[in-house]
Design a protein around this motif. Structure first.
Motif, PDB file in Angstrom:
ATOM      1  N   VAL A 247      85.858 -89.747 -13.313  1.00 33.13           N
ATOM      2  CA  VAL A 247      86.467 -90.094 -11.936  1.00 33.13           C
ATOM      3  C   VAL A 247      85.659 -91.312 -11.576  1.00 33.13           C
ATOM      4  N   ILE A 248      86.369 -92.357 -11.159  1.00 32.25           N
ATOM      5  CA  ILE A 248      86.053 -93.795 -10.737  1.00 32.25           C
ATOM      6  C   ILE A 248      86.245 -93.850  -9.076  1.00 32.25           C
ATOM      7  N   GLU A 249      85.063 -94.124  -8.728  1.00 36.37           N
ATOM      8  CA  GLU A 249      85.022 -94.063  -7.449  1.00 36.37           C
ATOM      9  C   GLU A 249      84.737 -95.613  -7.065  1.00 36.37           C
ATOM     10  N   PRO A 250      85.490 -96.172  -6.079  1.00 41.29           N
ATOM     11  CA  PRO A 250      85.238 -97.443  -5.603  1.00 41.29           C
ATOM     12  C   PRO A 250      83.910 -97.957  -4.875  1.00 41.29           C
ATOM     13  N   GLY A 251      83.343 -98.971  -5.052  1.00 42.28           N
ATOM     14  CA  GLY A 251      82.342 -99.541  -4.387  1.00 42.28           C
ATOM     15  C   GLY A 251      82.291 -99.305  -3.037  1.00 42.28           C
ATOM     16  N   THR A 252      81.393 -99.270  -2.223  1.00 45.84           N
ATOM     17  CA  THR A 252      81.058 -98.824  -0.816  1.00 45.84           C
ATOM     18  C   THR A 252      81.021-100.038   0.029  1.00 45.84           C
ATOM     19  N   GLY A 253      80.349-101.167  -0.670  1.00 48.40           N
ATOM     20  CA  GLY A 253      80.104-102.233   0.113  1.00 48.40           C
ATOM     21  C   GLY A 253      80.834-103.344  -0.331  1.00 48.40           C
ATOM     22  N   GLN A 254      80.690-104.524   0.111  1.00 49.33           N
ATOM     23  CA  GLN A 254      81.367-105.716  -0.225  1.00 49.33           C
ATOM     24  C   GLN A 254      80.918-106.147  -1.659  1.00 49.33           C
ATOM     25  N   ASP A 255      81.825-106.495  -2.553  1.00 49.47           N
ATOM     26  CA  ASP A 255      81.653-106.811  -4.019  1.00 49.47           C
ATOM     27  C   ASP A 255      80.993-105.911  -4.661  1.00 49.47           C
ATOM     28  N   ALA A 256      80.848-104.541  -4.153  1.00 52.81           N
ATOM     29  CA  ALA A 256      80.240-103.574  -4.808  1.00 52.81           C
ATOM     30  C   ALA A 256      81.044-103.082  -6.143  1.00 52.81           C
ATOM     31  N   GLU A 257      80.482-102.528  -7.299  1.00 51.28           N
ATOM     32  CA  GLU A 257      81.151-102.391  -8.371  1.00 51.28           C
ATOM     33  C   GLU A 257      81.481-100.768  -8.226  1.00 51.28           C
TER      34      GLU A 257
END
Length: 348
Positions: A247-257
């Protein structure tokens, strides 16, 4: 679902070795002068024979597993939807558009096309297998859609109230791995829908535990692996890993990996409660019938390696050992003359 990071219960060997180094530095092996003076270790322990396990412990969520979406495959008006919480089995409608039912059949390959004579593939094999299970015959259940298959489909369509064309049109069947539990309704009866518009979400019908693990712990989450599950009431039960996915979860902040995790589905029995947090223990390594001592009993050898200090009445002797698995504060050892029940020296 809340997400937690799994931890190594027994400790990785590198971590244990670091702790061991501190112990060993504080307690060198007994010298000849000490033995002559009759000085013994301040504490002792016995060599034991048993099973040593290294485990990965994680938090999980008890529920019905991942939710999946059933969408409209044709344009029309929603004329019927099941109730939330209802169970739908093979051969029963999952929803109706323009009063035509979408029939639930069992299979892992999604319905993606109309099936007609001349077609071949896994979807055809699933359709024919389901027709056989529902009592339709007169064809060979393989992966080829023949005229005999079309005849059976016509009889099935007649029974379901569908147009008798002999072609399994897209939208007439919905494939799922087994019986489904309707979770939430995302459309309403009377609503006009277009192809691809969500109608409802569904899950499996059996209670399962969903666990998220670090990618580094992926090796313990293998399909078919046995695990231990602690239920909300404190009781323990066994479970089996039935499905593993990345499972790949998108980052929650700006420019978060984005973060990558391993999600495992664990089938269990005896769970009666609703959604709840549970504890899951995976076995990372296991050694049966081995000799073990507390990690603190290891003594650093002058030339490298380890040994143990065997205590015999008022004297001690040093025995070199080879170490194996470290787990639960103990370590597997082998060495000349070592047997279960011997006494070893320990720090205070």
């Amino acid at each position: 679902m809340s997400r937690r990071t799994a931890k190594i219960v027994a400790g990785a060997v590198a971590v244990v070795s670091a702790g061991t180094a501190a112990v060993l530095a504080a307690r060198p092996g007994a010298s000849a002068e000490d033995e002559a003076a009759g000085l013994l270790p301040p504490a002792t322990a016995e060599i034991e024979r048993g099973t040593l396990r290294e485990s990965v412990e994680a938090d999980g969520e008890l529920g019905y597993g991942p939710k999946r979406t059933a969408s409209a495959r044709r344009q029309g008006t929603v004329t019927w939807l099941p109730d939330s919480g209802a169970t739908v089995t093979r051969g029963k409608p999952l929803h109706r558009i323009d009063d035509d039912p979408a029939i639930l059949l069992y299979g892992t390959t999604p319905a993606y096309r109309a099936m007609s004579p001349g077609d071949e593939g896994r979807d055809v094999a699933q359709l024919e297998k389901n027709l056989t299970a529902l009592g339709y015959d007169g064809f060979t259940a393989d992966d080829e859609y023949t005229s005999s298959t079309a005849n059976a489909v016509e009889r099935w369509q007649d029974d379901m109230g569908l147009p008798e064309t002999g072609v399994a049109e897209l939208g007439q069947v919905v494939f799922a791995p087994g019986a489904v539990r309707v979770d939430t309704l995302t459309a309403e009866e009377g609503a006009a829908v277009a192809p691809g518009q969500p109608l409802l979400t569904w899950t499996g019908t059996e209670k399962v535990v969903t666990v998220r693990l670090d990618v580094a712990d992926a090796a313990v989450a293998k399909t078919g692996a046995q695990v231990s599950v602690t239920l909300p009431d404190g009781k323990r039960t066994t479970g089996k890993v039935t499905e593993v996915a990345t499972v790949i979860e998108p980052g929650t902040g700006q420019d978060a990996e984005p973060t990558t995790e391993i999600e495992a589905q664990v089938a269990i029995t005896g769970a009666r409660s609703g959604p709840a947090a549970v504890g899951v223990v995976f076995t990372a390594a296991e050694r049966r019938g081995v000799l073990t001592v507390p990690v603190a009993a290891l003594v650093a050898a002058p030339g490298g390696g380890f040994g143990v200090e065997i205590v015999e009445e008022v004297t001690t002797r040093y025995v070199p050992v080879k170490t194996g698995l470290f787990a639960g504060g103990r370590v597997e050892i082998t060495g000349d003359g070592l047997t279960e029940g011997l006494t070893v020296g320990m720090p205070k």
